[in-house]
Scaffold this motif. Structure first.
Motif, PDB file in Angstrom:
ATOM      1  N   THR A   1      11.328  -6.075   4.179  1.00  0.00           N
ATOM      2  CA  THR A   1      10.369  -5.321   3.569  1.00  0.00           C
ATOM      3  C   THR A   1       8.913  -6.593   3.276  1.00  0.00           C
ATOM      4  OG1 THR A   1      11.243  -5.796   1.527  1.00  0.00           O
ATOM      5  CG2 THR A   1      11.432  -3.559   2.697  1.00  0.00           C
ATOM      6  N   PRO A   2       8.316  -6.690   4.407  1.00  0.00           N
ATOM      7  CA  PRO A   2       7.215  -7.780   4.361  1.00  0.00           C
ATOM      8  C   PRO A   2       6.303  -7.202   3.573  1.00  0.00           C
ATOM      9  CG  PRO A   2       7.588  -6.948   6.690  1.00  0.00           C
ATOM     10  CD  PRO A   2       8.505  -6.053   5.994  1.00  0.00           C
ATOM     11  N   ASP A   3       5.933  -5.785   3.396  1.00  0.00           N
ATOM     12  CA  ASP A   3       5.350  -5.274   2.199  1.00  0.00           C
ATOM     13  C   ASP A   3       5.883  -4.812   1.072  1.00  0.00           C
ATOM     14  OD1 ASP A   3       3.330  -4.242   0.759  1.00  0.00           O
ATOM     15  OD2 ASP A   3       2.506  -2.949   2.200  1.00  0.00           O
ATOM     16  N   LEU A   4       5.948  -5.417  -0.050  1.00  0.00           N
ATOM     17  CA  LEU A   4       6.979  -5.210  -0.951  1.00  0.00           C
ATOM     18  C   LEU A   4       6.549  -3.736  -1.822  1.00  0.00           C
ATOM     19  CD1 LEU A   4       7.954  -8.376  -2.872  1.00  0.00           C
ATOM     20  CD2 LEU A   4       9.393  -6.726  -1.935  1.00  0.00           C
ATOM     21  N   ALA A   5       5.244  -3.550  -1.386  1.00  0.00           N
ATOM     22  CA  ALA A   5       4.804  -2.217  -2.157  1.00  0.00           C
ATOM     23  C   ALA A   5       5.518  -0.907  -1.313  1.00  0.00           C
ATOM     24  CB  ALA A   5       3.232  -1.965  -1.533  1.00  0.00           C
ATOM     25  N   VAL A   6       6.099  -1.127  -0.174  1.00  0.00           N
ATOM     26  CA  VAL A   6       6.796   0.025   0.309  1.00  0.00           C
ATOM     27  C   VAL A   6       8.383  -0.196   0.213  1.00  0.00           C
ATOM     28  CG1 VAL A   6       4.802   0.880   1.613  1.00  0.00           C
ATOM     29  CG2 VAL A   6       6.418  -0.861   2.415  1.00  0.00           C
ATOM     30  N   HIS A   7       8.889  -1.254  -0.650  1.00  0.00           N
ATOM     31  CA  HIS A   7      10.253  -1.643  -0.673  1.00  0.00           C
ATOM     32  C   HIS A   7      10.934   0.012  -1.255  1.00  0.00           C
ATOM     33  CE1 HIS A   7      14.199  -3.170  -1.737  1.00  0.00           C
ATOM     34  NE2 HIS A   7      13.755  -4.047  -1.181  1.00  0.00           N
ATOM     35  N   PRO A   8      12.016   0.342  -0.770  1.00  0.00           N
ATOM     36  CA  PRO A   8      12.688   1.426  -1.167  1.00  0.00           C
ATOM     37  C   PRO A   8      13.264   1.722  -2.373  1.00  0.00           C
ATOM     38  CG  PRO A   8      14.107   0.496   0.186  1.00  0.00           C
ATOM     39  CD  PRO A   8      12.880  -0.168   0.545  1.00  0.00           C
ATOM     40  N   PHE A   9      13.400   0.302  -3.110  1.00  0.00           N
ATOM     41  CA  PHE A   9      13.756   0.110  -4.613  1.00  0.00           C
ATOM     42  C   PHE A   9      13.575   1.251  -5.626  1.00  0.00           C
ATOM     43  CE2 PHE A   9      12.805  -1.964  -8.926  1.00  0.00           C
ATOM     44  CZ  PHE A   9      13.817  -1.640  -9.336  1.00  0.00           C
ATOM     45  N   PRO A  10      12.147   1.719  -5.749  1.00  0.00           N
ATOM     46  CA  PRO A  10      11.888   2.469  -6.851  1.00  0.00           C
ATOM     47  C   PRO A  10      12.443   3.838  -6.441  1.00  0.00           C
ATOM     48  CG  PRO A  10      10.095   1.956  -5.569  1.00  0.00           C
ATOM     49  CD  PRO A  10      10.857   0.849  -5.326  1.00  0.00           C
ATOM     50  N   GLU A  11      12.254   4.179  -5.052  1.00  0.00           N
ATOM     51  CA  GLU A  11      12.709   5.539  -4.735  1.00  0.00           C
ATOM     52  C   GLU A  11      14.558   5.728  -5.216  1.00  0.00           C
ATOM     53  OE1 GLU A  11      11.489   8.291  -3.834  1.00  0.00           O
ATOM     54  OE2 GLU A  11      12.784   9.197  -2.350  1.00  0.00           O
ATOM     55  N   TYR A  12      15.286   4.903  -4.761  1.00  0.00           N
ATOM     56  CA  TYR A  12      16.655   4.759  -5.181  1.00  0.00           C
ATOM     57  C   TYR A  12      16.844   4.810  -6.837  1.00  0.00           C
ATOM     58  CZ  TYR A  12      17.434   2.512  -0.537  1.00  0.00           C
ATOM     59  OH  TYR A  12      17.314   2.108   0.716  1.00  0.00           O
ATOM     60  N   LEU A  13      16.194   3.886  -7.304  1.00  0.00           N
ATOM     61  CA  LEU A  13      16.201   4.022  -8.977  1.00  0.00           C
ATOM     62  C   LEU A  13      15.883   5.560  -9.394  1.00  0.00           C
ATOM     63  CD1 LEU A  13      16.170   2.434 -11.669  1.00  0.00           C
ATOM     64  CD2 LEU A  13      13.673   2.158 -11.195  1.00  0.00           C
TER      65      LEU A  13
ATOM     66  N   ARG B   1       4.856  -4.025  -9.545  1.00  0.00           N
ATOM     67  CA  ARG B   1       4.646  -3.020  -8.294  1.00  0.00           C
ATOM     68  C   ARG B   1       5.117  -1.683  -8.847  1.00  0.00           C
ATOM     69  NH1 ARG B   1       2.678  -5.228  -3.228  1.00  0.00           N
ATOM     70  NH2 ARG B   1       3.031  -7.645  -3.422  1.00  0.00           N
ATOM     71  N   TYR B   2       6.069  -1.599  -9.468  1.00  0.00           N
ATOM     72  CA  TYR B   2       6.326  -0.269  -9.739  1.00  0.00           C
ATOM     73  C   TYR B   2       6.426   0.405 -10.984  1.00  0.00           C
ATOM     74  CZ  TYR B   2       8.605  -2.561  -5.412  1.00  0.00           C
ATOM     75  OH  TYR B   2       8.700  -3.328  -4.287  1.00  0.00           O
ATOM     76  N   ARG B   3       5.944  -0.389 -11.919  1.00  0.00           N
ATOM     77  CA  ARG B   3       5.564   0.169 -13.248  1.00  0.00           C
ATOM     78  C   ARG B   3       6.839   0.618 -14.020  1.00  0.00           C
ATOM     79  NH1 ARG B   3       2.639   4.298 -14.338  1.00  0.00           N
ATOM     80  NH2 ARG B   3       1.514   3.518 -15.987  1.00  0.00           N
ATOM     81  N   LEU B   4       7.898  -0.099 -13.838  1.00  0.00           N
ATOM     82  CA  LEU B   4       9.035   0.363 -14.479  1.00  0.00           C
ATOM     83  C   LEU B   4       8.860   0.733 -16.094  1.00  0.00           C
ATOM     84  CD1 LEU B   4      11.698  -2.407 -13.314  1.00  0.00           C
ATOM     85  CD2 LEU B   4      11.119  -0.393 -12.240  1.00  0.00           C
ATOM     86  N   ALA B   5       9.575   1.804 -16.344  1.00  0.00           N
ATOM     87  CA  ALA B   5       9.566   2.292 -17.626  1.00  0.00           C
ATOM     88  C   ALA B   5      10.688   1.369 -18.430  1.00  0.00           C
ATOM     89  CB  ALA B   5      10.024   3.890 -17.908  1.00  0.00           C
TER      90      ALA B   5
END
Ligand SMILES: [Zn+2]
Length: 459
Positions: free
Chosen positions: A344-356, A386-390
């Motif tokens: 995922t060369p662009d971390l802005a589109v990593h699937p991690f926040p979607e999984y979370l 990147r993903y504004r974690l709560a």
């Protein structure tokens, strides 16, 4: 397995205020001090920083290690396609150097006698730090360059304890390290039997300075998925794990997945056969660390894995993605690894926040942080910025890393209780008065990734 955590409305508001008002340095400092639970996807020796290798492998006070020679001439340009690639700055034990033909011995010099420029080049070789470097550089060249250093029991265990200290300082209390009891060698290059190797690692963990870190360590053994005798290797690993329960807790498989011979279903009958004999062996396997859509995550769950390393392509397999929601299977996320190895060369589109946010258990890990020159704090910093974690998500991630660890129930319960208590205390400190005061004495340690990617260095 992962109990739902109540949303702490009281601290959540405070966290949002901090996240919005903190400078980059302040946020990084807070995340360095944050209690983080475990790093459960982490390779030895890939977690060791090149500067650590250099120091340990040349330290006169470190008794019993081999001496090393590095190729400083005749290496040419590294070309992976060459039939026998020559590795610039490859480093070998003195016994191997002495066995070389006399003419080629002159191309090497003692590791401790490198010039400043050669040292800098050596350090850079063991990092993904330059444009054009990526997965093929990483998977192919570093392995061979470092083989002998990674076989040295004195260097390996010295750096293991140093690694525990670094993790302890950044709020990590549990490490599940992928290590091998099959590869240690004497300074003369003689293989050390596997049970003796296990005893060597055990002795290091009993050192007073190792115990003083407060970091609990368990080991997984990782097989190479694409080699010809990979199935026999899996059998060997199961047998070893069964004999060394308590410390050696799980099996893993790794190696470039795109290589045709390493696909997960290759191992289905082997894992099924082994399950007829062995109970309660932890199974975590790299899967979906690829580019295109595929069913590798699903096929790996069929092998019996309860944890998946990476699962970058899970997002492209909707049926399996839906299955994993609200199940007890965890994805070990490795943001920086995926970034630098270009999955995922662009971390802005990593699937991690979607999984979370779909409810799939996830935790953050460092993979081969020595090569990225990064830390667990860097992983958290990427995730938060990147993903504004709560706050509830930060708590959930740390807890998941312990809840899904391959630990005996009593140790797991103890670590989770200690982690919760540490986090509660951390919250109270940040909630009282000016939160900046609570961080005044925190001194983060950063490496190359933070400097290059975030512009952050700490004195
Ligand atoms: Zn890995």
């Amino acid at each position: 397995m992962l109990a739902a955590l109540p949303l702490r409305a009281d601290f959540e508001a405070r966290w949002q205020e901090i996240r919005a008002g903190a400078s980059a340095r302040e946020l990084y400092t807070l995340l360095y001090a944050l209690p983080k639970g475990g790093d459960i996807h982490n390779h030895l020796p890939g977690s060791y920083f090149p500067e650590q290798w250099l120091r340990a492998a040349t330290d006169p006070a470190l008794k019993g290690r081999a001496d090393y020679y590095t190729r400083v001439r005749g290496g040419g340009t590294f070309n992976l396609a060459a039939p026998e690639p020559v590795y610039p700055l490859e480093t070998i034990r003195a016994a191997a150097w002495r066995a070389l033909p006399e003419a080629s011995r002159a191309d090497w010099k003692p590791l401790g006698e490198l010039t400043a420029a050669e040292r800098a080049a050596w350090i850079s070789q063991y990092q993904i730090d330059r444009p054009g470097e990526g997965r093929y550089t990483f998977f192919a060249a570093p392995r061979q360059r470092l083989t002998h250093l990674g076989q040295d029991p004195v260097v390996m265990t010295e750096l293991l304890v140093e690694t525990m200290k670094l993790y302890g300082a950044e709020g990590v209390r549990y490490l599940e390290l992928q290590a091998s009891p099959f590869t240690l060698h004497t300074p003369e290059g003689k293989p050390i039997p596997e049970d003796e190797a296990a005893a060597i690692y055990e002795a290091a963990l009993q050192r007073p300075d190792a115990k003083a870190t407060g970091v609990e360590v368990r080991f997984q053994i990782t097989g190479n998925r694409y080699i010809a005798d990979a199935e026999a290797q899996v059998v060997r690993i199961f047998k070893f794990l069964d004999r060394h329960r308590g410390r050696w807790v799980g099996i893993n498989l790794a190696g470039i997945e795109e290589r045709g011979t390493g696909y997960p279903s290759r191992f289905l009958s082997t894992f099924r056969d082994l399950r007829r004999t062995y109970a309660d062996i932890g199974i975590s396997i790299h899967a979906g660390e690829m580019d295109g859509p595929n069913t590798h995550v699903r096929d790996t769950l069929l092998l019996g894995a309860s944890r998946i390393g990476h699962a970058v392509t899970l997002i492209k397999d909707p049926d399996t993605l839906l299955q994993m929601r609200h199940r007890s299977w965890l994805v070990e996320i490795n943001l920086i690894s995926n970034h630098l190895l270009e999955y995922t060369p662009d971390l802005a589109v990593h699937p991690f926040p979607e999984y979370l946010r779909l409810g799939i258990p996830v935790c953050l890990n460092t993979d081969d942080r020595g090569w990225w020159h990064s830390t667990m704090t860097d992983e958290y910093y990427v995730a938060v910025t990147r993903y504004r974690l709560a706050w509830s998500e930060l708590r959930q991630i740390g807890r998941a890393s312990l809840a899904h660890a391959f630990l005996d129930p009593a140790t797991k319960a103890r670590l989770i209780a200690a982690h919760d208590a540490e986090l509660d205390a951390f919250e109270r400190k940040l909630a009282a008065g000016n939160w900046r005061d609570a961080l005044a004495t925190v001194k983060p340690v950063t490496f190359g990734y933070a400097a290059r990617q975030f512009g952050l260095t700490f004195p």
